[in-house]
Write a protein that holds these residues in place. Sequence first.
Motif, PDB file in Angstrom:
ATOM      1  N   MET A 142     -55.535 -96.358  -2.738  1.00  8.51           N
ATOM      2  CA  MET A 142     -54.754 -96.882  -3.862  1.00  8.51           C
ATOM      3  C   MET A 142     -54.973 -96.037  -5.117  1.00  8.51           C
ATOM      4  N   PHE A 143     -56.204 -95.606  -5.344  1.00 12.05           N
ATOM      5  CA  PHE A 143     -56.488 -94.793  -6.514  1.00 12.05           C
ATOM      6  C   PHE A 143     -55.733 -93.475  -6.428  1.00 12.05           C
ATOM      7  N   LEU A 144     -55.786 -92.830  -5.265  1.00 11.80           N
ATOM      8  CA  LEU A 144     -55.064 -91.561  -5.086  1.00 11.80           C
ATOM      9  C   LEU A 144     -53.557 -91.760  -5.224  1.00 11.80           C
ATOM     10  N   ALA A 145     -53.042 -92.840  -4.675  1.00 12.35           N
ATOM     11  CA  ALA A 145     -51.604 -93.100  -4.757  1.00 12.35           C
ATOM     12  C   ALA A 145     -51.178 -93.287  -6.214  1.00 12.35           C
ATOM     13  N   LEU A 149     -48.682 -90.934  -8.560  1.00 15.59           N
ATOM     14  CA  LEU A 149     -47.563 -91.486  -9.324  1.00 15.59           C
ATOM     15  C   LEU A 149     -47.645 -91.030 -10.775  1.00 15.59           C
ATOM     16  N   ILE A 150     -48.826 -91.091 -11.349  1.00 20.44           N
ATOM     17  CA  ILE A 150     -49.004 -90.630 -12.732  1.00 20.44           C
ATOM     18  C   ILE A 150     -48.658 -89.151 -12.842  1.00 20.44           C
ATOM     19  N   ASN A 151     -49.106 -88.350 -11.890  1.00 23.30           N
ATOM     20  CA  ASN A 151     -48.789 -86.911 -11.910  1.00 23.30           C
ATOM     21  C   ASN A 151     -47.281 -86.680 -11.900  1.00 23.30           C
ATOM     22  N   VAL A 152     -46.578 -87.429 -11.059  1.00 23.87           N
ATOM     23  CA  VAL A 152     -45.120 -87.280 -10.991  1.00 23.87           C
ATOM     24  C   VAL A 152     -44.489 -87.690 -12.319  1.00 23.87           C
ATOM     25  N   MET A 153     -44.923 -88.797 -12.880  1.00 20.22           N
ATOM     26  CA  MET A 153     -44.359 -89.264 -14.154  1.00 20.22           C
ATOM     27  C   MET A 153     -44.568 -88.235 -15.258  1.00 20.22           C
ATOM     28  N   ILE A 154     -45.750 -87.652 -15.305  1.00 25.27           N
ATOM     29  CA  ILE A 154     -46.060 -86.670 -16.342  1.00 25.27           C
ATOM     30  C   ILE A 154     -45.293 -85.380 -16.082  1.00 25.27           C
ATOM     31  N   GLY A 155     -45.291 -84.934 -14.832  1.00 32.31           N
ATOM     32  CA  GLY A 155     -44.596 -83.697 -14.490  1.00 32.31           C
ATOM     33  C   GLY A 155     -43.097 -83.765 -14.736  1.00 32.31           C
TER      34      GLY A 155
END
Length: 194
Positions: A142-145, A149-155
């Motif tokens: 869950m932490f990795l998932a 998601l945060i990486n995608v939102m920021i990217g």
Amino acid sequence: MSSEERREQIIQAAIAVFGARGYEGTTTDDVARTAGVSQPYVVRLFGSKESLFLAAMQESLDELMRVFREALEEEGSDRPVSKRIGQAYVDLLTVRGLHQTLSHAWLLGGHPVIGPAARRGFAAVWRFFREEAGLDAEEARMFLAEGMLINVMIGMRLVDDYGSDPSITELFRTCFPTELPHILDVAPRGDEPW
């Protein structure tokens, strides 16, 4: 500036540029300009774009693991370990390109040199969650998932649509219930080069 300080300056520039443009979209000249040095100097220090990317990826991983371990050692905290590590991950948004450089590395699994290094790094992150942080397999997943998601939102620079797109606004409020003002302040915008 010492050669080691200059090397670190170039790596930080590489993290920002690779994070914004990816491995294929970045040249050693882009990194040199960002670092304020000549392109031949970058090549002299790193040899190739591939070696420069590996150095940027390793620096990003090292910084990630450093802040995670600091979060584990937080004295007198009543917050759960996963919350402390999560906050450390979010706080790393101040290092331009770090999350995205790692995301690009994870996507280069088929590259003959970067792929194996990225897999080793990803496995080290998993082992950290399981062995050092003491998360069970489901918590680690869950932490990795959520991190991805945060990486995608920021990217994607989704912060540009916060407040104007109800779905994106809801997503940000759900992902960052307590850190939202900070995220809105530090997340890169679409018109920023990195």
